[in-house]
Design a protein around this motif. Structure first.
Motif, mmCIF file in Angstrom:
data_model
loop_
_atom_site.group_PDB
_atom_site.id
_atom_site.type_symbol
_atom_site.label_atom_id
_atom_site.label_comp_id
_atom_site.label_asym_id
_atom_site.label_seq_id
_atom_site.Cartn_x
_atom_site.Cartn_y
_atom_site.Cartn_z
ATOM 1 N N TYR A 30 1.023 5.530 -0.133
ATOM 2 C CA TYR A 30 0.385 6.797 -0.489
ATOM 3 C C TYR A 30 1.517 7.750 -0.960
ATOM 4 O O TYR A 30 2.164 8.220 -0.322
ATOM 5 N N ASP B 58 -11.531 -4.036 3.583
ATOM 6 C CA ASP B 58 -11.777 -3.275 2.413
ATOM 7 C C ASP B 58 -12.168 -1.922 2.694
ATOM 8 O O ASP B 58 -13.076 -1.142 1.893
ATOM 9 N N TYR B 59 -11.606 -1.337 3.776
ATOM 10 C CA TYR B 59 -11.889 0.094 4.189
ATOM 11 C C TYR B 59 -10.918 0.957 3.216
ATOM 12 O O TYR B 59 -11.309 1.903 2.766
ATOM 13 N N ILE B 60 -9.560 0.385 2.919
ATOM 14 C CA ILE B 60 -8.881 1.007 1.786
ATOM 15 C C ILE B 60 -8.539 -0.187 0.816
ATOM 16 O O ILE B 60 -8.571 -1.570 1.169
ATOM 17 N N ARG B 61 -7.971 -0.060 -0.451
ATOM 18 C CA ARG B 61 -7.663 -0.675 -1.277
ATOM 19 C C ARG B 61 -6.010 -0.776 -1.643
ATOM 20 O O ARG B 61 -5.481 0.044 -1.690
ATOM 21 N N LEU C 117 -18.793 -8.399 1.186
ATOM 22 C CA LEU C 117 -19.920 -8.730 1.902
ATOM 23 C C LEU C 117 -19.859 -10.177 2.493
ATOM 24 O O LEU C 117 -20.101 -10.396 3.800
ATOM 25 N N ASN D 141 -6.976 -2.498 7.577
ATOM 26 C CA ASN D 141 -7.937 -1.628 6.711
ATOM 27 C C ASN D 141 -8.001 -2.347 5.320
ATOM 28 O O ASN D 141 -8.985 -2.314 4.528
ATOM 29 N N LYS E 62 0.911 -1.272 -0.044
ATOM 30 C CA LYS E 62 0.088 0.018 0.031
ATOM 31 C C LYS E 62 0.929 1.436 -0.035
ATOM 32 O O LYS E 62 1.781 1.291 0.869
#
Lengths: 259, 317
Positions: free
Chosen positions: B13, B51-54, B72, B47, B11
């Motif tokens: 940023y 799946d709060y973040i990809r 889900l 996260n 991940k």
């Protein structure tokens, strides 16, 4: 099912807000004043319930915006969105559930205000009509719900509550005041004073969700009206204002990082 | 099949890499302690699991489902205590529990859950009036709804007093006994040591260790730091010591030689120094504890790099 659970939770939460109580109070007071003003201060013309529409619609637009603008970005900033999405709800459920919940709140707000003021209306109006009053309230619910959708879309598409707040202020000013003002200026300065108002002008007026109901009948245009001034086109305008902002906001929300 | 399987999870940023090509497997039924200092990337990983973040790159499967594509299904079977969450101030504890019970289609009793996490007497109060600890308990309660197969607890002891933290660990044990997998992040070793079957230590977005607590302890405690005071250090002495078996590091100043070696190699080292021409005047032994090791990661004041080197060596033996 999931959508309705989110909607129910959101309604329960929002309806307990002290800010909402203050907004309902202010709206009711405004409505009471406006009713008094319209029915007693303009003795020269016959006033009916529908004369309350324009100013009430502005107030309802502002209320809808207030209800929507923080609904998602606020949860994103506080972190309660993590609680919500820790459950088996999709992001689509959250956007639609929140929309239904907040739409229900705007409906309750408007109805409460008008029910309280109805006694006032019954006393002041020359010939009070329950039907006319109910039509007025029903018509006002449309911009109420549309402005919830627009503001909520803004709220879902933004990461910062600051941006969403400024966005809400701009939205309220554009739809409640600037649109009408600009059109009035065009009408008085640019259109020939004697000729009939062109159809496109009516369309632009009607595209403001406040005036979705303006059509060939209300304008008394007879059978010569283009399709976009027919009554059914009002439904297209309202559907467009609901679906396009919510759809775009959902696409952005679906793709974004929430933390 | 692992309850959590991440491969090449990255991940970014902008220019900042929060998690770098992480591979992680958490077996079903284990209590996994996800350790690391604040800012190591633990919450970023969690996260991504939820799946709060990809993730920028990489694959994650949770309970056999793709974490990004089958969100889900993951959420239905997972109980979550996120970090940096908030509750709905105007709703009561009962309304929160009811909401999550309905959302999960579960048949739990809100009162029983409130009782279990110790907020039974506050269940009808607005969550906005709860203390930080009570909010944390409420959130832990919501994570337990529907008997999830996987519990993801991000720094669950935040805001809890020692008594509360103890109760929380009890609940983790009970859930594990029921058969649930528990993924438990913390920056405090003590929180994890007592309940976890396995730990992974994350440092600057990279997993630097993954083992059982006992495995880590054995690996570390088998190692001894031997500090020998000598009259002089002959040229050949260091090379001779380095050539011995079970030696991981040798360094020297004018009159001291420091050797990292297996515990039973220490006498051989001393003899070798004597043979090389040095006279041993004194020596000291020091063992590295698990706590020392972990502090090297979590305490920014102590040398993180030395801790990093230390564990890399320990674990590559």
């Amino acid at each position: 099912m999931s959508i309705l659970l989110v909607a129910k939770k959101d309604f329960q939460d929002a309806i307990r807000s002290l800010t909402l109580v203050a907004v309902v109070g202010a709206f009711t007071a405004f409505l009471a004043f406006k009713t008094y003003f319209e029915f007693t201060m303009t003795p020269m013309t016959t006033t009916t319930a529908s004369d309350l529409y324009q100013s009430s619609a502005n107030a309802v637009a502002v209320i809808g915006t207030l209800l929507g603008y923080k609904s998602i970005v606020g949860e994103r900033e506080s972190g309660s969105l993590k609680f919500l999405l820790g459950m088996p709800h999709t992001r689509r459920d959250v956007v639609l559930g929140k929309f239904i919940g907040r739409a229900a709140v705007v409906v309750v707000t408007v109805i409460v205000g008008f029910v309280v003021v109805s006694a006032h209306y019954a006393v002041l109006a020359d010939s009070p009509s329950l039907t006319a009053y109910a039509v007025l309230v029903g018509k006002l619910l449309v911009p109420g719900v549309v402005f919830v959708a627009i503001a909520l879309a803004f709220s879902a598409a933004n990461r910062s509550a600051m941006v969403a707040t400024w966005g809400a202020i701009v939205l309220a000013i554009v739809f409640a005041f600037a649109w009408d003002t600009v059109l009035n200026m065009i009408e008085s300065l640019m259109l020939p004073p004697d000729a009939a108002i062109p159809n496109w002008f009516h369309l632009v007026t009607r595209l403001n969700p406040k005036f979705f109901y303006i059509d060939a009948n209300t304008l008394e245009l007879g059978n010569s009206a283009p399709f976009y001034l027919e009554p059914w086109f009002g439904g297209v305008i309202v559907a467009g204002w609901l679906l396009i902002p919510l759809g775009l906001a959902y696409l952005l929300f679906e793709r974004s990082d929430l933390a | 099949m692992g309850a959590i399987e991440a491969s090449g999870l990255t991940k970014q940023y902008g220019d900042v890499t929060a998690v770098a090509a992480l591979d992680l497997v958490v077996d079903e039924g284990t209590v996994f302690g996800f350790l690391g200092p604040n800012g190591a990337g633990k919450s970023t990983v969690i996260n991504c699991l939820l799946d709060y973040i990809r993730p920028t790159e990489g694959q994650i499967s949770v309970l056999g489902y793709d974490a990004q594509g089958e969100t889900l299904a993951v959420r239905k079977r997972t109980g979550v205590l996120p970090q940096g969450f908030d509750v709905y101030d105007r709703l009561t504890g009962r309304q929160h529990l009811k909401f999550i019970i309905d959302s999960n289609g579960a048949d739990d009793d809100p009162e029983a859950i409130a009782e279990r996490v110790g907020i039974a007497d506050a269940i009808d109060r607005r969550a906005g009036d709860y203390s930080r600890g009570m909010t944390q308990r409420l959130m832990l309660g919501t994570a337990l709804v529907g008997q999830p197969d996987l519990l993801i607890l991000d720094e669950p002891s935040t805001g809890l007093d020692p008594e509360g933290a103890h109760e929380m660990r009890e609940i983790v044990r009970e859930e594990s006994d029921r058969g649930a997998t528990v993924f438990f992040s913390s920056h405090i070793l003590g929180q994890v040591e007592a309940v976890c079957d396995e730990v992974g230590i994350l440092q600057a977005g990279t997993l630097v260790a993954e083992d059982t607590i006992d495995g880590l302890r054995n690996a570390i405690e088998a190692e001894t730091t031997l500090t020998v005071t000598v009259d002089r250090v002959p040229n050949a002495a260091l090379a001779a010591v380095r050539a011995l078996a079970d030696i991981s590091e040798v360094s020297a100043t004018d009159t001291t030689v420091t050797v990292q070696c297996a515990d039973d190699a220490k006498m051989t080292v001393l003899r070798k120094l004597e043979t090389a021409g040095a006279t041993v005047e004194d020596f000291e032994l020091a063992k590295t504890s698990l706590e020392d090791l972990f502090l090297a990661y979590t305490d920014d004041e102590t040398g993180v790099t030395s801790g990093h080197d230390q564990i890399s060596e320990v674990l590559t033996q």
